[in-house]
Design a protein around this motif. Structure first.
Motif, PDB file in Angstrom:
ATOM      1  N   ILE A 163      -5.468  -1.586   5.217  1.00 26.87           N
ATOM      2  CA  ILE A 163      -4.840  -0.277   5.372  1.00 26.87           C
ATOM      3  C   ILE A 163      -5.992   0.718   5.367  1.00 26.87           C
ATOM      4  O   ILE A 163      -6.645   0.919   4.347  1.00 26.87           O
ATOM      5  N   TYR A 174       4.823  -4.031   7.436  1.00 33.08           N
ATOM      6  CA  TYR A 174       3.447  -4.406   7.088  1.00 33.08           C
ATOM      7  C   TYR A 174       3.366  -5.907   6.832  1.00 33.08           C
ATOM      8  O   TYR A 174       4.121  -6.445   6.036  1.00 33.08           O
ATOM      9  N   PHE A 225       5.800   0.024   4.889  1.00 32.62           N
ATOM     10  CA  PHE A 225       5.313  -0.802   3.782  1.00 32.62           C
ATOM     11  C   PHE A 225       6.405  -1.675   3.170  1.00 32.62           C
ATOM     12  O   PHE A 225       6.099  -2.644   2.478  1.00 32.62           O
ATOM     13  N   TYR A 269      -1.549  -5.574  -0.641  1.00 29.38           N
ATOM     14  CA  TYR A 269      -1.987  -4.396   0.101  1.00 29.38           C
ATOM     15  C   TYR A 269      -3.497  -4.263  -0.090  1.00 29.38           C
ATOM     16  O   TYR A 269      -3.984  -4.238  -1.214  1.00 29.38           O
ATOM     17  N   MET A 290      -2.644   5.352   1.963  1.00 25.63           N
ATOM     18  CA  MET A 290      -1.537   4.666   2.639  1.00 25.63           C
ATOM     19  C   MET A 290      -0.695   5.666   3.426  1.00 25.63           C
ATOM     20  O   MET A 290      -0.250   5.380   4.541  1.00 25.63           O
TER      21      MET A 290
END
Length: 193
Positions: free
Chosen positions: A171, A166, A162, A188, A91
């Motif tokens: 990702i 997002y 994030f 995520y 990330m």
């Protein structure tokens, strides 16, 4: 063997996709680690992360801070359904790439027509040529990358992205990811490179 060496008893995590032993040393100051045997894909992923850290040394500092933050909030334990250290690292790389502060080593390997490196059915190639990586980083810098960026500014960008920007999708640390199936949602989806 670990018990004979240190007196510590490792915790077996045999239900994991790839069985591992979790060793948490009883002596203060030593880091815990997962031990796995014959996990060649994980070895390649470790090499990839090392190459990213070589390309941008401040990445290590950024990742350590993010991991400490996540650990303090108890969201850094894959066995508990939260984010793994590897996912947090990916990330972080993703955010730097979005900011044009870090090159995609996998994409660079494809652009340079490097030979595929298959491990367990996955193409694990990434550029390892320091000159090519330096040239690409310089190209990013000349294209508007702000070299004044530091790990602190990147940390803020990580939380901003994030925390509020997002909106779903994969990702990824490479552009050749099909994220249409994962668009939207509140989860995520971190692509294993």
């Amino acid at each position: 063997a670990i018990h004979r060496f240190s007196g510590d008893k490792p915790e077996r995590r045999l239900a994991a996709r790839m069985p591992v032993l979790r060793w948490t040393p009883s002596r203060p100051g030593l880091s815990s680690c997962d031990i796995s045997v014959n996990n060649l894909l994980a070895l390649e992923n470790s090499r990839l992360i090392g190459a990213y850290i070589s390309a941008e040394p401040q990445l290590r500092q950024l990742v350590l801070v993010i991991k400490a933050w996540a650990r303090s909030r108890r969201i850094n334990d894959r066995s508990q359904g939260t984010l793994s250290s590897f996912a947090l690292t990916l990330m972080s790389i993703h955010v730097l790439q979005r900011m044009n502060a870090l090159v995609s080593l996998q994409d660079l390997a494809v652009l340079r027509s490097e030979v595929q490196h298959q491990v367990q059915g996955f193409d694990c190639r990434f550029c390892k040529d320091p000159d090519a990586i330096s040239q690409e980083m310089l190209r990013l810098e000349n294209a508007g990358r702000k070299r004044t960026s530091c790990a602190g500014a990147w940390l803020l960008s990580f939380f901003k992205y994030f925390g509020s920007e997002y909106r779903g999708g994969v990702i990824s640390t490479r552009s050749a990811t099909n994220d249409s199936a994962w668009a939207g949602g509140r989860f995520y989806f971190v692509d294993n490179p």
